[in-house]
Scaffold this active site. Structure first.
Site, PDB file in Angstrom:
ATOM      1  N   ASP A 171      74.216  89.249  34.764  1.00  0.00           N
ATOM      2  CA  ASP A 171      74.091  89.760  33.391  1.00  0.00           C
ATOM      3  C   ASP A 171      75.468  89.833  32.732  1.00  0.00           C
ATOM      4  O   ASP A 171      75.632  89.491  31.564  1.00  0.00           O
ATOM      5  CB  ASP A 171      73.415  91.135  33.410  1.00  0.00           C
ATOM      6  CG  ASP A 171      72.112  91.097  34.188  1.00  0.00           C
ATOM      7  OD1 ASP A 171      71.194  90.377  33.760  1.00  0.00           O
ATOM      8  OD2 ASP A 171      72.012  91.748  35.246  1.00  0.00           O
ATOM      9  N   HIS A 199      69.115  96.315  36.522  1.00  0.00           N
ATOM     10  CA  HIS A 199      68.977  94.869  36.317  1.00  0.00           C
ATOM     11  C   HIS A 199      67.525  94.611  35.927  1.00  0.00           C
ATOM     12  O   HIS A 199      66.686  94.232  36.725  1.00  0.00           O
ATOM     13  CB  HIS A 199      69.328  94.100  37.592  1.00  0.00           C
ATOM     14  CG  HIS A 199      68.967  92.646  37.481  1.00  0.00           C
ATOM     15  ND1 HIS A 199      69.621  91.783  36.641  1.00  0.00           N
ATOM     16  CD2 HIS A 199      67.987  91.905  38.066  1.00  0.00           C
ATOM     17  CE1 HIS A 199      69.060  90.589  36.722  1.00  0.00           C
ATOM     18  NE2 HIS A 199      68.066  90.639  37.582  1.00  0.00           N
TER      19      HIS A 199
HETATM   20  P1  NAI Z   1      62.871  82.123  46.357  1.00  0.00           P
HETATM   21  O1  NAI Z   1      61.438  82.507  46.299  1.00  0.00           O
HETATM   22  O2  NAI Z   1      63.283  80.709  46.109  1.00  0.00           O
HETATM   23  O3  NAI Z   1      63.484  82.541  47.783  1.00  0.00           O
HETATM   24  C1  NAI Z   1      63.257  83.778  48.360  1.00  0.00           C
HETATM   25  C2  NAI Z   1      63.278  83.593  49.847  1.00  0.00           C
HETATM   26  O4  NAI Z   1      63.193  84.900  50.429  1.00  0.00           O
HETATM   27  C3  NAI Z   1      62.114  82.783  50.383  1.00  0.00           C
HETATM   28  O5  NAI Z   1      62.592  81.752  51.237  1.00  0.00           O
HETATM   29  C4  NAI Z   1      61.298  83.816  51.154  1.00  0.00           C
HETATM   30  O6  NAI Z   1      60.614  83.286  52.275  1.00  0.00           O
HETATM   31  C5  NAI Z   1      62.386  84.787  51.574  1.00  0.00           C
HETATM   32  N1  NAI Z   1      61.905  86.108  51.992  1.00  0.00           N
HETATM   33  C6  NAI Z   1      60.823  86.790  51.559  1.00  0.00           C
HETATM   34  N2  NAI Z   1      60.687  87.932  52.254  1.00  0.00           N
HETATM   35  C7  NAI Z   1      61.717  87.985  53.121  1.00  0.00           C
HETATM   36  C8  NAI Z   1      62.109  88.918  54.118  1.00  0.00           C
HETATM   37  N3  NAI Z   1      61.403  90.024  54.350  1.00  0.00           N
HETATM   38  N4  NAI Z   1      63.214  88.645  54.844  1.00  0.00           N
HETATM   39  C9  NAI Z   1      63.918  87.515  54.633  1.00  0.00           C
HETATM   40  N5  NAI Z   1      63.586  86.585  53.713  1.00  0.00           N
HETATM   41  C10 NAI Z   1      62.498  86.824  52.969  1.00  0.00           C
HETATM   42  O7  NAI Z   1      63.615  83.129  45.359  1.00  0.00           O
HETATM   43  P2  NAI Z   1      65.070  83.028  44.710  1.00  0.00           P
HETATM   44  O8  NAI Z   1      64.971  82.276  43.443  1.00  0.00           O
HETATM   45  O9  NAI Z   1      66.034  82.580  45.734  1.00  0.00           O
HETATM   46  O10 NAI Z   1      65.302  84.565  44.302  1.00  0.00           O
HETATM   47  C11 NAI Z   1      65.440  85.568  45.294  1.00  0.00           C
HETATM   48  C12 NAI Z   1      65.399  86.945  44.660  1.00  0.00           C
HETATM   49  O11 NAI Z   1      66.503  87.126  43.784  1.00  0.00           O
HETATM   50  C13 NAI Z   1      64.162  87.248  43.819  1.00  0.00           C
HETATM   51  O12 NAI Z   1      63.740  88.571  44.095  1.00  0.00           O
HETATM   52  C14 NAI Z   1      64.672  87.166  42.400  1.00  0.00           C
HETATM   53  O13 NAI Z   1      63.890  87.954  41.525  1.00  0.00           O
HETATM   54  C15 NAI Z   1      66.059  87.741  42.583  1.00  0.00           C
HETATM   55  N6  NAI Z   1      67.009  87.444  41.519  1.00  0.00           N
HETATM   56  C16 NAI Z   1      67.911  88.437  41.189  1.00  0.00           C
HETATM   57  C17 NAI Z   1      68.865  88.239  40.223  1.00  0.00           C
HETATM   58  C18 NAI Z   1      69.830  89.322  39.871  1.00  0.00           C
HETATM   59  O14 NAI Z   1      70.587  89.120  38.907  1.00  0.00           O
HETATM   60  N7  NAI Z   1      69.891  90.452  40.554  1.00  0.00           N
HETATM   61  C19 NAI Z   1      68.947  86.962  39.511  1.00  0.00           C
HETATM   62  C20 NAI Z   1      68.003  85.968  39.940  1.00  0.00           C
HETATM   63  C21 NAI Z   1      67.060  86.225  40.909  1.00  0.00           C
END
Ligand code: NAI
Length: 343
Positions: A171, A199
């Protein structure tokens, strides 16, 4: 059984540090792992041993990521440990990027998403408590990031709560980039923009203390822009809704920029922020009249591996309303999360 890359020592011979990335088979990790392994986070002379955690059904995909990391032939990558077991993943780590989280599925209420993630971060807090180094620095990226970080900290009582942070750097980077474009200067000429609070869409991107270098001289951003209405409305909503705009265009959520922000956050925490303020979600001490004991994003400076909230800023009526709204949301999220933990 997945294989590991063998142990290389860098030419300088520094001991590798152990770093974990969760959600390692996901899209943010796909960009983040390269940044960590190439030296962009811990410095160009620091070898890293990467621990990659994901859930069991993703181990096949993770194997592909491990192959690609090997194929990058990175001199600083001392080894890779892919696993589905938190206690293996968190063993002896000095830095933890908690990216993995349960994604929001169609028809899922925000409450259900929070409950699912609270359970994940409770379990990961317990595992960190048991096997991580006591000085581990934890960055929570997975949403709802602030409340996940709070829960993780609560279940890792042997690790100082200052070591748990949530990411609002994306952000901040978005806000800085919007302001630079509006003024017409390179992005690095703008500093000290602040993200306050959660966030989420209640976050408060605040340019009132930001400064810009134009033509070799520094001036306040509000004076350079000279449009109060823009700073209180369009600027704020553009930053608040940027994530949704990226999803609408890309059909997937921000990943490249999220990974870059995670690198920025951890690099500044380890190596120092210099004369810039950076925004980090940290356990609130009540500064600026915010609720205590929620993970609230503040402007901080970092040095010697520690963060410190920037104090003494003036909070005007508009800012007060914005801080109160995002603080109220965090207090409510905390309550919901604590209720889930009781079950
Ligand atoms: P994605 O869906 O591509 O990858 C998430 C991965 O986490 C998947 O491989 C899934 O199997 C794994 N996962 C699920 N439960 C798990 C567990 N208990 N232990 C280990 N791994 C686990 O998602 P992406 O795009 O990589 O985003 C990840 C997270 O980051 C989401 O929650 C998203 O909302 C968040 N996010 C946060 C931002 C921020 O500014 N704070 C910005 C963008 C995304």
């Amino acid at each position: 059984m997945l294989c590991c890359i063998g142990t290389n020592m860098s030419s300088e011979g520094a001991e590798p540090i152990r770093v974990v990335v969760t959600g390692a088979a996901g899209q943010i990790a796909y960009s983040l792992l390269y940044q960590i392994a190439s030296g962009a986070v811990f410095g160009p002379n620091q070898p890293v041993y990467l621990h990659l955690l994901d859930i069991a059904p993703m181990m096949g995909v993770l194997e592909g990521v491990v192959m690609e990391l090997a194929d990058c032939a990175l001199p600083l990558l001392a080894g890779v440990l892919p696993t589905a077991k938190p206690e293996e993943a968190f063993k002896d780590v000095v830095a933890a990027f908690l990216v993995g989280a349960m994604p929001r599925k169609e028809g899922m209420e925000r409450k259900d998403l929070l409950a699912a993630n609270v359970r994940i971060f409770k379990e990961q807090g317990q595992a960190l408590d048991k096997v991580a180094r006591k000085d581990v620095k934890v960055l929570v990226v997975g949403n709802p990031a602030n409340t996940n970080a709070l829960i993780c900290s609560k279940y890792a009582p042997s690790i100082p709560k200052e070591n748990f942070t949530a990411m609002t750097r994306l952000d901040q980077n978005r806000a800085q980039s919007q302001l630079a474009a509006k003024i017409g200067v390179p992005v690095q000429n703008v500093k000290n923009v602040i993200i306050w609070g959660n966030h989420s869409s209640t976050q408060f991107p605040d340019a009132s203390n930001a400064v810009v270098t134009v033509g070799g001289a520094q001036k306040p951003v509000p004076a350079a822009i000279n449009d109060d209405a823009y700073l209180k409305s369009t600027f704020v909503t553009t930053v608040q809704k940027r994530g949704a705009a990226v999803i609408a265009a890309r059909k997937m959520s921000s990943a490249l920029s999220a990974a870059k922000a995670a690198s920025d956050h951890m690099r500044d925490w380890f190596l120092g922020s210099g004369d810039r303020w950076v925004s980090m979600g940290v356990v609130s001490d009540g500064s600026y009249g915010t609720p205590r004991d929620v993970v609230f994003s503040f402007p901080v400076t970092t040095a010697n591996g520690k963060w410190k909230i920037v104090q003494g800023l003036t909070i005007n009526d508009f800012a007060r309303q914005m801080l109160d709204a995002t603080g109220k949301e965090l207090a409510e999220e905390k309550q919901e999360a604590m209720d889930v933990c009781k079950d």
